[in-house]
Scaffold this active site. Structure first.
Site, PDB file in Angstrom:
ATOM      1  N   ARG A 127       0.793  -1.067   0.163  1.00 27.79           N
ATOM      2  CA  ARG A 127       0.051  -0.110   0.126  1.00 27.79           C
ATOM      3  C   ARG A 127       0.849   1.306  -0.178  1.00 27.79           C
ATOM      4  O   ARG A 127       0.642   2.258  -0.516  1.00 27.79           O
ATOM      5  CB  ARG A 127      -0.927   0.001   1.456  1.00 27.79           C
ATOM      6  CG  ARG A 127      -1.754   1.310   1.422  1.00 27.79           C
ATOM      7  CD  ARG A 127      -2.912   1.088   2.542  1.00 27.79           C
ATOM      8  NE  ARG A 127      -2.070   1.812   3.647  1.00 27.79           N
ATOM      9  CZ  ARG A 127      -2.793   1.718   4.856  1.00 27.79           C
ATOM     10  NH1 ARG A 127      -4.158   1.270   4.845  1.00 27.79           N
ATOM     11  NH2 ARG A 127      -2.295   2.136   5.885  1.00 27.79           N
ATOM     12  N   ARG A 144       3.898   0.578  14.125  1.00 31.34           N
ATOM     13  CA  ARG A 144       2.501   0.667  14.379  1.00 31.34           C
ATOM     14  C   ARG A 144       1.941  -0.575  14.821  1.00 31.34           C
ATOM     15  O   ARG A 144       0.855  -0.905  15.549  1.00 31.34           O
ATOM     16  CB  ARG A 144       1.881   1.294  13.290  1.00 31.34           C
ATOM     17  CG  ARG A 144       2.022   2.486  12.805  1.00 31.34           C
ATOM     18  CD  ARG A 144       1.778   3.069  11.505  1.00 31.34           C
ATOM     19  NE  ARG A 144       0.639   2.842  10.789  1.00 31.34           N
ATOM     20  CZ  ARG A 144       0.356   2.365   9.628  1.00 31.34           C
ATOM     21  NH1 ARG A 144       1.478   2.605   8.648  1.00 31.34           N
ATOM     22  NH2 ARG A 144      -0.779   2.063   9.109  1.00 31.34           N
TER      23      ARG A 144
END
Ligand code: AMP
Length: 186
Positions: A127, A144
């Site tokens: 992505r 993350r």
């Protein structure tokens, strides 16, 4: 219908959130999108959020709670909403409970989308090549994921105890996953 979407980065929360919102004609509130818009506008909130976002860290709870307190009182939130990427910590979840209580809203469910972690990291790297999101680099992606497991995963237990948690397998075709979500909400 008032829903929360939980799940590690890359599991497809955003994609599914849009489809579920269309189905119920409710608004989609993504705190990541709200914060990115604030950054693009170089607002005070945006400037404050930027370094946290770029490092894959969570923006402080009080910033998010302030944003959501205002947002959920707006006219367009009165027919229902899906919260995507919020809450992300126990204090945010507790704050959301009190924000919703004050305006006599109650939660219908917390959907947890699940998937294998290696698959997710690969999806996010792909992505990142297309999205140009400053936080979709391999290093920040791993950070993350770590933040999700340390700070957000405890919310699964929080909503389980309130009998609101609904786990849904997040791997498969996009329409198939949407069907799974809609069926656990019946
Ligand atoms: P997302 O688009 O949901 O992956 O969010 C992108 C980034 O925005 C996160 O890595 C955090 O830095 C920040 N962010 C979004 N939602 C929250 C939240 N509820 N609490 C703290 N930080 C958030």
């Amino acid at each position: 219908m008032r829903l929360i979407f939980l799940g590690p980065p890359g599991v497809g929360k955003g994609t599914q959130a849009k489809r579920v919102c269309e189905h119920f004609s409710i608004i989609h509130l993504s705190t990541g999108d709200i914060l990115r818009a604030e950054m693009a506008a170089e607002s005070e909130i945006g400037q404050k959020a930027k370094s946290y976002i770029d490092n894959g860290e969570l923006v402080p709870d009080e910033v998010l709670l302030g944003i959501m307190d205002n947002r959920l009182k707006k006219e367009d939130a009165q027919n229902g909403y899906l919260l995507d990427g919020f809450p992300r910590t126990i204090p945010q979840a507790e704050g959301l409970d009190s924000i919703m209580n004050n305006i006599s809203h109650s939660l219908d469910g917390a959907i947890s989308l699940t998937a294998d972690e290696d698959e997710l990291v690969q999806r996010l790297i792909n992505r990142g090549l297309e999205s140009g999101r400053s936080d979709d680099t391999p290093e920040v992606i791993r950070q993350r994921q770590k933040v999700y497991w340390n700070q957000t995963a405890p919310l699964l237990e929080y909503y389980e105890q309130k009998n609101l948690l609904k786990e849904v397998d997040g791997l498969g075709d996009i329409p198939e996953i949407t069907e799974r979500i809609l069926s656990v909400l019946k």
